[in-house]
Write a protein that holds these residues in place. Structure first.
Motif, PDB file in Angstrom:
ATOM      1  N   PRO A   1     -34.775  29.554 -40.723  1.00  0.00           N
ATOM      2  CA  PRO A   1     -33.511  30.248 -40.485  1.00  0.00           C
ATOM      3  C   PRO A   1     -33.689  31.507 -39.631  1.00  0.00           C
ATOM      4  O   PRO A   1     -34.776  32.071 -39.561  1.00  0.00           O
ATOM      5  CB  PRO A   1     -33.064  30.627 -41.897  1.00  0.00           C
ATOM      6  N   LEU A   2     -32.597  31.920 -39.001  1.00  0.00           N
ATOM      7  CA  LEU A   2     -32.594  33.168 -38.237  1.00  0.00           C
ATOM      8  C   LEU A   2     -32.368  34.333 -39.186  1.00  0.00           C
ATOM      9  O   LEU A   2     -31.355  34.395 -39.880  1.00  0.00           O
ATOM     10  CB  LEU A   2     -31.489  33.148 -37.177  1.00  0.00           C
ATOM     11  N   THR A   3     -33.339  35.257 -39.230  1.00  0.00           N
ATOM     12  CA  THR A   3     -33.198  36.467 -40.042  1.00  0.00           C
ATOM     13  C   THR A   3     -33.597  37.672 -39.194  1.00  0.00           C
ATOM     14  O   THR A   3     -34.111  37.512 -38.083  1.00  0.00           O
ATOM     15  CB  THR A   3     -34.139  36.425 -41.265  1.00  0.00           C
ATOM     16  N   ALA A   4     -33.369  38.849 -39.748  1.00  0.00           N
ATOM     17  CA  ALA A   4     -33.749  40.067 -39.031  1.00  0.00           C
ATOM     18  C   ALA A   4     -35.254  40.095 -38.779  1.00  0.00           C
ATOM     19  O   ALA A   4     -35.716  40.618 -37.757  1.00  0.00           O
ATOM     20  CB  ALA A   4     -33.323  41.291 -39.833  1.00  0.00           C
ATOM     21  N   GLN A   5     -36.022  39.512 -39.696  1.00  0.00           N
ATOM     22  CA  GLN A   5     -37.471  39.472 -39.537  1.00  0.00           C
ATOM     23  C   GLN A   5     -37.851  38.678 -38.274  1.00  0.00           C
ATOM     24  O   GLN A   5     -38.788  39.032 -37.555  1.00  0.00           O
ATOM     25  CB  GLN A   5     -38.115  38.852 -40.787  1.00  0.00           C
ATOM     26  N   VAL A   6     -37.107  37.606 -37.990  1.00  0.00           N
ATOM     27  CA  VAL A   6     -37.394  36.798 -36.799  1.00  0.00           C
ATOM     28  C   VAL A   6     -37.176  37.629 -35.532  1.00  0.00           C
ATOM     29  O   VAL A   6     -37.973  37.576 -34.591  1.00  0.00           O
ATOM     30  CB  VAL A   6     -36.505  35.532 -36.774  1.00  0.00           C
ATOM     31  N   VAL A   7     -36.098  38.428 -35.552  1.00  0.00           N
ATOM     32  CA  VAL A   7     -35.826  39.292 -34.399  1.00  0.00           C
ATOM     33  C   VAL A   7     -37.002  40.237 -34.199  1.00  0.00           C
ATOM     34  O   VAL A   7     -37.521  40.414 -33.094  1.00  0.00           O
ATOM     35  CB  VAL A   7     -34.515  40.088 -34.611  1.00  0.00           C
ATOM     36  N   LYS A   8     -37.471  40.829 -35.283  1.00  0.00           N
ATOM     37  CA  LYS A   8     -38.613  41.751 -35.228  1.00  0.00           C
ATOM     38  C   LYS A   8     -39.857  41.012 -34.697  1.00  0.00           C
ATOM     39  O   LYS A   8     -40.540  41.520 -33.807  1.00  0.00           O
ATOM     40  CB  LYS A   8     -38.879  42.322 -36.621  1.00  0.00           C
ATOM     41  N   ASP A   9     -40.120  39.826 -35.241  1.00  0.00           N
ATOM     42  CA  ASP A   9     -41.298  39.068 -34.795  1.00  0.00           C
ATOM     43  C   ASP A   9     -41.243  38.792 -33.296  1.00  0.00           C
ATOM     44  O   ASP A   9     -42.244  38.899 -32.591  1.00  0.00           O
ATOM     45  CB  ASP A   9     -41.396  37.739 -35.552  1.00  0.00           C
ATOM     46  N   ASN A  10     -40.047  38.445 -32.806  1.00  0.00           N
ATOM     47  CA  ASN A  10     -39.897  38.158 -31.386  1.00  0.00           C
ATOM     48  C   ASN A  10     -40.214  39.370 -30.531  1.00  0.00           C
ATOM     49  O   ASN A  10     -41.033  39.309 -29.617  1.00  0.00           O
ATOM     50  CB  ASN A  10     -38.457  37.708 -31.079  1.00  0.00           C
ATOM     51  N   PHE A  11     -39.563  40.490 -30.849  1.00  0.00           N
ATOM     52  CA  PHE A  11     -39.725  41.661 -29.995  1.00  0.00           C
ATOM     53  C   PHE A  11     -41.102  42.294 -30.156  1.00  0.00           C
ATOM     54  O   PHE A  11     -41.621  42.909 -29.226  1.00  0.00           O
ATOM     55  CB  PHE A  11     -38.598  42.672 -30.253  1.00  0.00           C
ATOM     56  N   ASP A  12     -41.711  42.147 -31.343  1.00  0.00           N
ATOM     57  CA  ASP A  12     -43.078  42.638 -31.509  1.00  0.00           C
ATOM     58  C   ASP A  12     -44.046  41.818 -30.656  1.00  0.00           C
ATOM     59  O   ASP A  12     -45.054  42.330 -30.170  1.00  0.00           O
ATOM     60  CB  ASP A  12     -43.503  42.554 -32.988  1.00  0.00           C
ATOM     61  N   ALA A  13     -43.735  40.520 -30.503  1.00  0.00           N
ATOM     62  CA  ALA A  13     -44.667  39.631 -29.798  1.00  0.00           C
ATOM     63  C   ALA A  13     -44.540  39.733 -28.278  1.00  0.00           C
ATOM     64  O   ALA A  13     -45.526  39.542 -27.561  1.00  0.00           O
ATOM     65  CB  ALA A  13     -44.446  38.183 -30.234  1.00  0.00           C
ATOM     66  N   VAL A  14     -43.342  40.037 -27.793  1.00  0.00           N
ATOM     67  CA  VAL A  14     -43.123  40.018 -26.334  1.00  0.00           C
ATOM     68  C   VAL A  14     -44.109  40.886 -25.553  1.00  0.00           C
ATOM     69  O   VAL A  14     -44.708  40.421 -24.575  1.00  0.00           O
ATOM     70  CB  VAL A  14     -41.657  40.394 -25.996  1.00  0.00           C
ATOM     71  N   PRO A  15     -44.340  42.154 -25.960  1.00  0.00           N
ATOM     72  CA  PRO A  15     -45.256  42.971 -25.156  1.00  0.00           C
ATOM     73  C   PRO A  15     -46.662  42.401 -25.083  1.00  0.00           C
ATOM     74  O   PRO A  15     -47.437  42.776 -24.207  1.00  0.00           O
ATOM     75  CB  PRO A  15     -45.253  44.325 -25.890  1.00  0.00           C
ATOM     76  N   LYS A  16     -46.995  41.476 -26.012  1.00  0.00           N
ATOM     77  CA  LYS A  16     -48.352  40.912 -25.994  1.00  0.00           C
ATOM     78  C   LYS A  16     -48.413  39.606 -25.202  1.00  0.00           C
ATOM     79  O   LYS A  16     -49.462  38.968 -25.141  1.00  0.00           O
ATOM     80  CB  LYS A  16     -48.817  40.649 -27.432  1.00  0.00           C
ATOM     81  N   LEU A  17     -47.290  39.204 -24.612  1.00  0.00           N
ATOM     82  CA  LEU A  17     -47.279  37.917 -23.915  1.00  0.00           C
ATOM     83  C   LEU A  17     -48.120  37.928 -22.646  1.00  0.00           C
ATOM     84  O   LEU A  17     -48.551  36.886 -22.171  1.00  0.00           O
ATOM     85  CB  LEU A  17     -45.844  37.519 -23.558  1.00  0.00           C
ATOM     86  N   GLY A  18     -48.323  39.113 -22.071  1.00  0.00           N
ATOM     87  CA  GLY A  18     -49.187  39.163 -20.902  1.00  0.00           C
ATOM     88  C   GLY A  18     -48.421  39.140 -19.603  1.00  0.00           C
ATOM     89  O   GLY A  18     -47.193  39.203 -19.567  1.00  0.00           O
ATOM     90  N   ALA A  19     -49.184  39.020 -18.515  1.00  0.00           N
ATOM     91  CA  ALA A  19     -48.623  39.264 -17.182  1.00  0.00           C
ATOM     92  C   ALA A  19     -47.598  38.239 -16.744  1.00  0.00           C
ATOM     93  O   ALA A  19     -46.783  38.499 -15.880  1.00  0.00           O
ATOM     94  CB  ALA A  19     -49.754  39.304 -16.162  1.00  0.00           C
ATOM     95  N   ARG A  20     -47.642  37.032 -17.333  1.00  0.00           N
ATOM     96  CA  ARG A  20     -46.695  36.019 -16.895  1.00  0.00           C
ATOM     97  C   ARG A  20     -45.274  36.416 -17.289  1.00  0.00           C
ATOM     98  O   ARG A  20     -44.314  36.109 -16.598  1.00  0.00           O
ATOM     99  CB  ARG A  20     -47.056  34.674 -17.510  1.00  0.00           C
ATOM    100  N   ALA A  21     -45.154  37.118 -18.433  1.00  0.00           N
ATOM    101  CA  ALA A  21     -43.832  37.447 -18.971  1.00  0.00           C
ATOM    102  C   ALA A  21     -43.313  38.743 -18.373  1.00  0.00           C
ATOM    103  O   ALA A  21     -42.983  39.687 -19.083  1.00  0.00           O
ATOM    104  CB  ALA A  21     -43.920  37.542 -20.493  1.00  0.00           C
TER     105      ALA A  21
END
Lengths: 535, 313
Positions: free
Chosen positions: A118-138
């Motif tokens: 399910p979509l929860t606030a935790q998922v939003v946090k997980d997404n935005f926490d992960a984005v900066p670590k995606l690397g140069a392609r992102a």
């Protein structure tokens, strides 16, 4: 009825409501609307020119791949292509604090990702926490989250995203595919895994198969019921399957559409238009918001430190001639540094009118006198500079050749220097260039700060000035009128002081078979296929 | 014979190493790098330089050239070409996915080329009608001179867009194979026809052909049994060259027919300066080339015992 590829937008009216002024130009209206009620089912085959080698919407940036990956994810918000306003999607409502540093999203309950979670606030946090670590392609998603301080899980369905500095653009960024949400499990995979195997999104379609360089196939998500507030249909999409075929040769794309082997194609060029119209294909077009195609001058070069030389270059360019000769029908000459579909755009067309006499007068005044070969010179040095460009669009070379001719007419010599895409970034960073040609798509005026602020990338090596303050202030307010005011001043400064030479807007043009209905552009001039049906 | 084989195999390995090294040096010399290519995406997007440096370090692009070279070479010997910078997938896997596609179309193209090129040469040299002979013999120069890109587009336009007989995309099962195979077959077919016709005419003038005729063998029998077998030797020699051309042309054909083969892989890897993939492709191409030539060299003495005898001395 005859296809109307480009409706003329209403004239820009001074700020009445929101930021967006003249956003009405989307020619995406349904040309075949008369054919009755929509029907569910069927497969849409869409031919695109390239494959980015990645099917993760948070990591891709090329239009050809966005057409498909956009359908896999939903975003927190959506942006109305007609007004530029940010409206609910996965977030039923949202608030921004006065300083534009905290964004609170109230999530819609009952949303699930394609892996069942399910979509929860935790998922939003997980997404935005992960984005900066995606690397140069992102490139896009990491830029949108620049200055990210963290996300607070306020309760199960409330997430608060915090930034270190004012970041008004984030609200629009939350509507883009780049920040489309994926399941928590997907955020934990490596960037490479996400690219090749895809991600679990909550979008109206799911990834059925991905064969690199060949096809991306999507299947309708059963039980989908949380579409954007802008969509016409609620619930599941109409189409059962979407097949995005990679067809690199433009003649083959055009022919396949004419002969009915595919239902839609991307990147239609001016040369293909006549054949497609003859075959009864609808041409849809919309100007991409963001920075227009421009000759970006390196303002740290001695030649370009003289504002009158820069102004002369702006005055010498006949934008209308370039738009009408090289680009798809309906392409607009630049009337600002921003395209007219960008929220906050201000029409500065009068400042950008071609005026050869003025250009010559400015150069005369700056001490550049015509030499025997027609090229101006001063203290023995010729008035000459190089424009570096990469062959990413077929229109780049002919457009620049016209610029070259137009500048030659006022005694300025331009050398065109073709470089590889791979060299572009490095050249930009090194600052070792006279001028660069290109554009940048973004449906938020903050693109000006990202490009021109001397505190940021400062692509064109501007010297610090009052412009920085204007760009900071527009980033610190979400009051539409106030922000539009700063953005207008910034555009005026950029055009009056001629830091870059705007040329034409980039217009995305698609060819679509008559039987395809409601294939619409979203605010960034990419497509939305939930409402699309065949019949 | 054994020394002949050993020498040929050693030469083959030498060619592979040379190909790898030349590509490495050329790619290293080019300005720009794959990491910037991946992040740049063609517009004026600004990228964090520190992020690019981290990525370069991850792929080893920050090390001295010689270290990079030895590192890559060591792994390449074991069949590991690393991961594609553009997609993150292992190069070996990308090649494994692309090779069958290319193999299908090149094998089909080669079969058509042998069939029609050979048939044309035999017919042109067999017929007694002067006009037919000159007509047939004028075809191969035409076939050699038309660009494969143009024939490919012409075939698609005619058989796919107008007549709707075959699909325009090459990934649509066996029917999708027809047009690309035909387009690809024209050049090698024409070359086979040229070489074979010339050598058939020469062979038919040889004393043994006359002897066969004098002993009462029929025209067809002399032509097909005696002359063709000997005339095939020069045609076999060009097979190695033809395979090279087929692979080069597959870049074009796979683009025109949207096939996901080694040619497309090459084209996209070169634009993206995806060094590991380009190296994998070049070594693969060199390997095919070397194997085909090796096969030709090894089959040759079986057809013509004089060669092995000369080599054994």
């Amino acid at each position: 009825m005859t296809p109307t590829p480009q409706r003329r937008p209403a004239l820009a009216v001074p700020a009445l409501t929101a930021l967006a002024l003249a956003l009405g130009a989307c020619g995406s209206g349904d040309g075949g609307a008369a054919s009755g009620a929509p029907v569910a089912g069927g497969t849409l085959t869409f031919a695109v020119g390239s494959d980015a080698g990645c099917v993760d919407p948070q990591q891709v940036g090329s239009n050809d791949t966005i057409y498909s990956t956009r359908q896999l994810v939903d975003s927190l918000t959506d942006q109305d292509p007609a007004t530029g306003k940010i409206v609910p999607w996965l977030a039923t409502s949202f608030e921004v604090n006065k300083a534009a540093t905290e964004f609170t999203f109230h999530l819609r309950p009952g949303v699930t990702f394609s892996d069942g979670s399910p979509l929860t606030a935790q998922v939003v946090k997980d997404n935005f926490d992960a984005v900066p670590k995606l690397g140069a392609r992102a490139v896009l998603s990491t830029q949108y989250l620049a200055g990210y301080a963290g996300t607070d899980v306020v309760d199960e369905h409330t997430a608060r995203v915090r930034f270190k500095q004012p970041n008004a653009q984030f609200l629009q960024a939350s509507s883009t595919f780049s920040l489309g949400l994926v399941s928590s499990a997907s955020t934990r995979r490596t960037p490479e895994q996400r690219c090749t195997q895809g991600v679990a999104g909550s979008g109206p379609f799911t990834l059925a198969s991905y064969v690199p360089n060949q096809a991306i196939t999507l299947a309708k998500r059963k039980g989908y019921g949380w579409g954007s507030s802008l969509w016409k249909k609620t619930g599941e999409a109409y189409l059962d399957r979407l097949v995005f075929k990679i067809v690199p040769e433009s003649g083959v794309r055009t022919g396949s559409l004419q002969s009915g082997q595919v239902d839609a194609i991307g990147s239609v060029g001016r040369a293909d238009e006549a054949a497609l119209k003859g075959a009864g294909v609808r041409l849809l077009s919309r100007a991409n918001p963001g920075l227009v195609f421009n000759v970006g001058l390196n303002n740290s070069r001695p030649l370009f430190r003289d504002p009158n030389v820069r102004r002369a270059i702006l005055a010498a360019i006949d934008r209308r001639q370039i738009a009408d000769t090289v680009f798809p029908t309906g392409t607009r000459p630049a009337t600002s540094v921003l395209a007219h579909t960008t929220p906050g755009y201000a029409d500065l067309g009068t400042l950008l009118a071609a005026d050869r006499a003025r250009a010559a007068a400015l150069l005369d005044g700056a001490g550049w006198k015509p030499g025997p070969d027609g090229i101006r010179a001063k203290d023995g040095a010729k008035l000459s500079f190089a424009v570096s460009w990469a062959p990413v669009a077929a229109t780049n070379q002919p457009a620049l050749e016209l610029v070259q001719q137009q500048l030659k007419a006022v005694g300025v010599q331009v050398e065109l220097k073709q470089i590889q895409v791979a060299q572009l970034t490095r050249l930009q960073q090194s600052g070792d260039y006279d001028a660069l040609f290109g554009n940048l798509t973004r449906a938020d005026p903050d693109i000006l700060r990202g490009t021109f602020s001397t505190k940021g990338a400062n692509t064109y090596k501007l010297a610090p000035s009052a412009l920085d303050g204007l760009l900071d202030r527009q980033a610190a307010t979400l009051d539409a009128d106030e922000r539009a005011g700063y953005v207008k001043q910034a555009q005026e400064t950029l055009v009056r002081d001629a830091y870059v030479a705007p040329v034409v807007e980039l217009q995305t043009e698609l060819g679509v078979a008559k039987k395809v209905h409601d294939l619409d552009f979203e605010a960034s001039s990419r497509v939305q296929l939930h409402d699309t049906w065949i019949g | 014979m054994r020394r002949y084989v050993i020498r040929r195999v050693a030469q083959a390995v030498g060619v592979l190493w040379a190909a790898y090294t030349v590509v490495f040096l050329v790619l290293d010399y080019l300005p720009g790098d794959p990491v910037a290519a991946m992040a740049g995406q063609g517009d004026q997007t600004a990228v964090d330089p520190a992020q690019l440096d981290r990525l370069r370090a991850r792929y080893g692009f920050d090390k001295p050239v010689l270290v990079q070279y030895l590192d890559y070479l060591g792994r390449a010997v074991r069949g590991d070409f690393g991961d594609s910078v553009a997609t993150g997938r292992p190069v070996t896997g990308m090649l494994a996915a692309a090779v069958p596609q290319t193999l299908q179309v090149t094998v089909a193209g080669m079969a058509l080329a042998v069939l029609f090129g050979g048939g044309l040469a035999v017919l042109a040299t067999y017929t007694r009608r002067r006009w037919l002979r000159s007509l047939l013999l004028s075809l191969p120069p035409l076939g050699v001179s038309v660009p494969v890109f143009w024939t490919g587009l012409l075939l698609v336009e005619l058989f796919s867009f107008r007549l709707h007989v075959f699909p325009a995309f090459g990934d649509d099962g066996p029917r999708g194979l027809v047009l690309p195979a035909v387009a690809l077959a024209i050049l090698p077919g024409a070359m086979i026809a040229q070489v074979l016709a010339k050598s058939l005419l020469d062979t038919l003038d040889e004393p043994y052909a006359q002897t066969a005729r004098a002993k009462g063998a029929g025209r067809a029998r002399v032509h097909l049994r005696h002359a063709l077998r000997n005339a095939a030797l020069p045609a076999l020699t060009v097979a190695g060259v033809l395979v090279g051309q087929l692979m080069a042309n597959s870049v074009v054909i796979e683009t025109v027919f949207s096939r996901n083969g080694v040619g497309r892989l090459t084209a996209s890897a070169v634009t993206a300066q995806d060094i590991p993939v380009v190296q994998g492709v070049v070594v693969f191409a060199a390997l095919v080339f070397v194997l085909v030539n090796l096969a030709v060299d090894l089959v040759y003495p079986l057809l013509d015992p004089r060669i092995a005898g000369a080599a054994a001395r």
